[in-house]
Write a protein that holds these residues in place. Sequence first.
Motif, PDB file in Angstrom:
ATOM      1  N   GLU A 171      -7.985  20.754  34.304  1.00  0.00           N
ATOM      2  CA  GLU A 171      -8.964  21.713  34.776  1.00  0.00           C
ATOM      3  C   GLU A 171     -10.380  21.176  34.595  1.00  0.00           C
ATOM      4  N   ALA A 172     -10.598  20.398  33.557  1.00  0.00           N
ATOM      5  CA  ALA A 172     -11.935  19.886  33.291  1.00  0.00           C
ATOM      6  C   ALA A 172     -12.230  18.602  34.041  1.00  0.00           C
ATOM      7  N   ALA A 173     -11.182  17.908  34.560  1.00  0.00           N
ATOM      8  CA  ALA A 173     -11.371  16.609  35.198  1.00  0.00           C
ATOM      9  C   ALA A 173     -12.136  16.746  36.508  1.00  0.00           C
ATOM     10  N   GLN A 174     -12.982  15.760  36.785  1.00  0.00           N
ATOM     11  CA  GLN A 174     -13.753  15.724  38.023  1.00  0.00           C
ATOM     12  C   GLN A 174     -13.562  14.353  38.673  1.00  0.00           C
ATOM     13  N   PRO A 175     -13.547  14.308  39.991  1.00  0.00           N
ATOM     14  CA  PRO A 175     -13.407  13.003  40.658  1.00  0.00           C
ATOM     15  C   PRO A 175     -14.639  12.134  40.425  1.00  0.00           C
ATOM     16  N   ARG A 176     -14.444  10.833  40.483  1.00  0.00           N
ATOM     17  CA  ARG A 176     -15.546   9.882  40.311  1.00  0.00           C
ATOM     18  C   ARG A 176     -16.034   9.438  41.696  1.00  0.00           C
ATOM     19  N   ASP A 177     -17.313   9.218  41.799  1.00  0.00           N
ATOM     20  CA  ASP A 177     -17.883   8.695  43.041  1.00  0.00           C
ATOM     21  C   ASP A 177     -17.777   7.175  43.036  1.00  0.00           C
ATOM     22  N   TRP A 178     -17.363   6.624  44.185  1.00  0.00           N
ATOM     23  CA  TRP A 178     -17.145   5.182  44.281  1.00  0.00           C
ATOM     24  C   TRP A 178     -17.991   4.586  45.409  1.00  0.00           C
ATOM     25  N   ALA A 179     -18.528   3.423  45.151  1.00  0.00           N
ATOM     26  CA  ALA A 179     -19.290   2.676  46.159  1.00  0.00           C
ATOM     27  C   ALA A 179     -18.442   1.491  46.619  1.00  0.00           C
ATOM     28  N   VAL A 180     -18.189   1.421  47.915  1.00  0.00           N
ATOM     29  CA  VAL A 180     -17.364   0.343  48.466  1.00  0.00           C
ATOM     30  C   VAL A 180     -18.126  -0.980  48.411  1.00  0.00           C
ATOM     31  N   SER A 181     -17.490  -2.007  47.899  1.00  0.00           N
ATOM     32  CA  SER A 181     -18.103  -3.330  47.804  1.00  0.00           C
ATOM     33  C   SER A 181     -18.022  -4.066  49.138  1.00  0.00           C
ATOM     34  N   LYS A 182     -18.870  -5.047  49.312  1.00  0.00           N
ATOM     35  CA  LYS A 182     -18.837  -5.863  50.514  1.00  0.00           C
ATOM     36  C   LYS A 182     -17.550  -6.680  50.559  1.00  0.00           C
ATOM     37  N   ILE A 190      -2.684   0.928  61.329  1.00  0.00           N
ATOM     38  CA  ILE A 190      -3.990   0.834  60.679  1.00  0.00           C
ATOM     39  C   ILE A 190      -3.783   0.292  59.266  1.00  0.00           C
ATOM     40  N   SER A 191      -4.647  -0.593  58.831  1.00  0.00           N
ATOM     41  CA  SER A 191      -4.543  -1.140  57.477  1.00  0.00           C
ATOM     42  C   SER A 191      -5.928  -1.286  56.882  1.00  0.00           C
ATOM     43  N   PHE A 192      -6.002  -1.194  55.563  1.00  0.00           N
ATOM     44  CA  PHE A 192      -7.291  -1.392  54.905  1.00  0.00           C
ATOM     45  C   PHE A 192      -7.081  -2.023  53.541  1.00  0.00           C
ATOM     46  N   ASP A 193      -8.102  -2.715  53.107  1.00  0.00           N
ATOM     47  CA  ASP A 193      -8.070  -3.397  51.804  1.00  0.00           C
ATOM     48  C   ASP A 193      -9.536  -3.554  51.372  1.00  0.00           C
ATOM     49  N   PHE A 194      -9.916  -2.854  50.307  1.00  0.00           N
ATOM     50  CA  PHE A 194     -11.296  -2.973  49.861  1.00  0.00           C
ATOM     51  C   PHE A 194     -11.378  -2.748  48.349  1.00  0.00           C
ATOM     52  N   ARG A 195     -12.496  -3.155  47.794  1.00  0.00           N
ATOM     53  CA  ARG A 195     -12.792  -2.958  46.390  1.00  0.00           C
ATOM     54  C   ARG A 195     -13.992  -2.010  46.269  1.00  0.00           C
ATOM     55  N   ALA A 196     -14.062  -1.292  45.130  1.00  0.00           N
ATOM     56  CA  ALA A 196     -15.131  -0.333  44.939  1.00  0.00           C
ATOM     57  C   ALA A 196     -15.544  -0.315  43.475  1.00  0.00           C
ATOM     58  N   THR A 197     -16.754   0.155  43.253  1.00  0.00           N
ATOM     59  CA  THR A 197     -17.308   0.293  41.908  1.00  0.00           C
ATOM     60  C   THR A 197     -17.696   1.746  41.659  1.00  0.00           C
ATOM     61  N   ALA A 198     -17.314   2.256  40.502  1.00  0.00           N
ATOM     62  CA  ALA A 198     -17.610   3.660  40.175  1.00  0.00           C
ATOM     63  C   ALA A 198     -19.104   3.842  39.935  1.00  0.00           C
ATOM     64  N   ARG A 199     -19.629   4.960  40.442  1.00  0.00           N
ATOM     65  CA  ARG A 199     -21.034   5.309  40.218  1.00  0.00           C
ATOM     66  C   ARG A 199     -21.215   6.209  39.006  1.00  0.00           C
ATOM     67  N   ASN A 200     -20.128   6.825  38.539  1.00  0.00           N
ATOM     68  CA  ASN A 200     -20.234   7.719  37.372  1.00  0.00           C
ATOM     69  C   ASN A 200     -18.984   7.611  36.520  1.00  0.00           C
TER      70      ASN A 200
END
Length: 416
Positions: free
Chosen positions: A248-259, A406-416
């Motif tokens: 109940e207390a958990a919140q999603p994290r914002d992610w920034a997609v890397s190049k 459709i296919s995808f493959d990417f990396r991301a970094t958390a903002r929070n």
Amino acid sequence: MTPQRYSLGSIVLHWLIASALVFQIVFAESLEGPRGPDLFARYQLHKSVGITILLLSLLRLAWRYIAPRPAAVPGPKWAMTLSSLVHFGFYFFMIAAPVTGWIIVSTSKIKVETLLFGIVPWPHLPVPASWGEPAEFLHHFMPNVAIALLVLHVAGALRHQYLLGTPILSRMLPGGKGKAIGALLTAAAIMLAGLVLAKVVDPKGATPPAKAAAVPAEQLSAPAPASTTPEPSEEAAKPNETAEATDEAAQPRDWAVSKGGRLGFTARWNGEPVEGSFTRWTADIAFAPEALDASTIEVSIDLASVDTGDGQRDGTLTGSDFFDTGRFARATYRATRFRAEGGNRYRADGTLTLRGVAKPVPLSFTLDIDGDKARARGNASIDRTSFGVGQGDYASTAEIAGPVAISFDFRATARN
């Protein structure tokens, strides 16, 4: 003084055009068969060589009036008249054949962009559609005229060179004097080069080998993998107050997609896989495995950035028959419902909006999180016809299959 031989510019242009014409006439035999990536590539080469012949012919015609040339070889009136007609016929053919082909492309219901040799963009002619049918008739008839003109031209040159003793071949060749066999062999070698090249050249329309995130062709219409999550035991099914409080207390994290991420697709054209990707896309991601109910993903795709490794095919895809980027510049995918499927595997139930049509599209993906870093890989399958991608002749699935992977493959970094 009247020169005894043609200028070097005239000689180069003459034999370039001659060998290109031989290539074009012989290569036209390969423009048959089911439409697909390879046939598409052959047509693009055919168009490129045709426009090249047109430009060289116009240059040759201008050069004819600028550079001095040898005097006409005297002879009977009938022979000189026939020679003039053959030369006029050649100039008419060298200009009319590519122009009629240009008209056919310009008036076609299926608009295909022309890039000369895949590099230089070439415009369509602003002509009425009614010109297309007569232009097509003339274009298909003209090779027969060209062959007849070529036979007459060669026969006339050989008659002067070996029957009348006039060294006419040496006037249009870098070497050879009098009745020297070298002149004939040089001319034959140049023409043979065009013929052999037309037989052996094989432009490939297939895209490069699949990249890391691409989906194999056999998975194009495969359903999303079924969940293999084990059934919960009775003990595990009992309420856990601590876990519930945490969820109940958990919140999603914002992610920034890397190049460097890839968003790709695989279609089938007459059974051959055609792969592509979009080079410009953005994603707003709020996600956490422990907060699936509050997670969201929204992807925006610039359809004009499509890249299949063939500029002319890309131009077709952005046209009105496919993505119609003039009216629908972007496609979007939004998902707000997620389900864990065991381990690092998840399923998203979202909506894809393409060409103004919104349809539900589920996708399966894996997510590996290491601190503030994450990598997501996944796939989905859509039916292009459901979104109106492929109009006119392309609406049928007989040549271009309906399912597109459709296919995808990417990396991301958390903002929070």
